[in-house]
Design a protein around this motif. Sequence first.
Motif, short mmCIF file in Angstrom:
data_model
loop_
_atom_site.label_atom_id
_atom_site.label_comp_id
_atom_site.label_asym_id
_atom_site.label_seq_id
_atom_site.Cartn_x
_atom_site.Cartn_y
_atom_site.Cartn_z
N VAL A 52 52.26 32.91 37.89
CA VAL A 52 51.35 32.95 36.74
C VAL A 52 49.90 32.85 37.19
N VAL A 53 49.61 31.91 38.10
CA VAL A 53 48.25 31.76 38.61
C VAL A 53 47.80 33.03 39.33
N VAL A 55 48.79 36.17 38.84
CA VAL A 55 48.54 37.24 37.88
C VAL A 55 47.24 37.01 37.12
N ILE A 56 47.03 35.76 36.65
CA ILE A 56 45.84 35.46 35.86
C ILE A 56 44.57 35.61 36.69
N THR A 57 44.56 35.04 37.90
CA THR A 57 43.35 35.08 38.71
C THR A 57 43.04 36.49 39.21
N GLY A 59 44.24 39.40 38.03
CA GLY A 59 43.96 40.26 36.87
C GLY A 59 42.58 39.99 36.31
N GLY A 60 42.18 38.71 36.25
CA GLY A 60 40.86 38.38 35.76
C GLY A 60 39.76 38.90 36.65
N LEU A 89 37.11 32.44 39.74
CA LEU A 89 38.53 32.80 39.80
C LEU A 89 38.98 33.02 41.25
N GLN A 93 41.92 30.99 43.09
CA GLN A 93 43.03 31.71 43.72
C GLN A 93 43.18 31.33 45.18
#
Length: 199
Positions: A52-53, A55-57, A59-60, A89, A93
């Motif tokens: 999850v981390v 993908v979020i970082t 992707g952000g 971010l 990451q």
Amino acid sequence: MIQDSRGAAGPARGMPDVTEKEGAMVMAVDNGTTGRARRSTAASLYWGAVGVVSVITMGGIVALTAAQVVSRYVFESSLFWPDEAARFLLILQTFLLAGASFEKGEMVGVTVFTDRLGRVPALVCAVVADLFAIALLLTLAWYGWEFAEMNSMQTAAALQIPVSWVYLSVPVGLLILMAHMTAALVRHLRGLFGGDHRP
């Protein structure tokens, strides 16, 4: 076990007579299975959080960078906050996922010397390196926490959020990495004292 007409205890008909030793062995197996299941569940939750981390970082970072490029070169009006948000971010990451990278063997390692050694000397070198690395990570985590505390009142220029939130990712990430290094140390010690593991 049941009691007969005289009150004496005896095995029930059709049921095996399980001794205390056999019962203890069964309980030990059950406890071991339960422990492995709990560790497996914890590991699944951890790697799920890592995903999850990630993908979020990532992707952000991609989305913010693309938005800034489009804003600057298409609309000729730069946004003031995506650069800072992307940097934050990237910091999150880097430190929060360092332990996962180590566990998967994705960190650079210099093994020219240890590859020429036998299994036992190589494991001894690995144990020494693990101990030094754990001590270093613990020291850096301590100073990282102090640095975050020292800047707890400072806010980010563009996002106007406490920068201590970002700085805390350094000691937290280093502690996660230290946990992975400790697990590696345990594996190396097991290989050194009666296993066929090689670093």
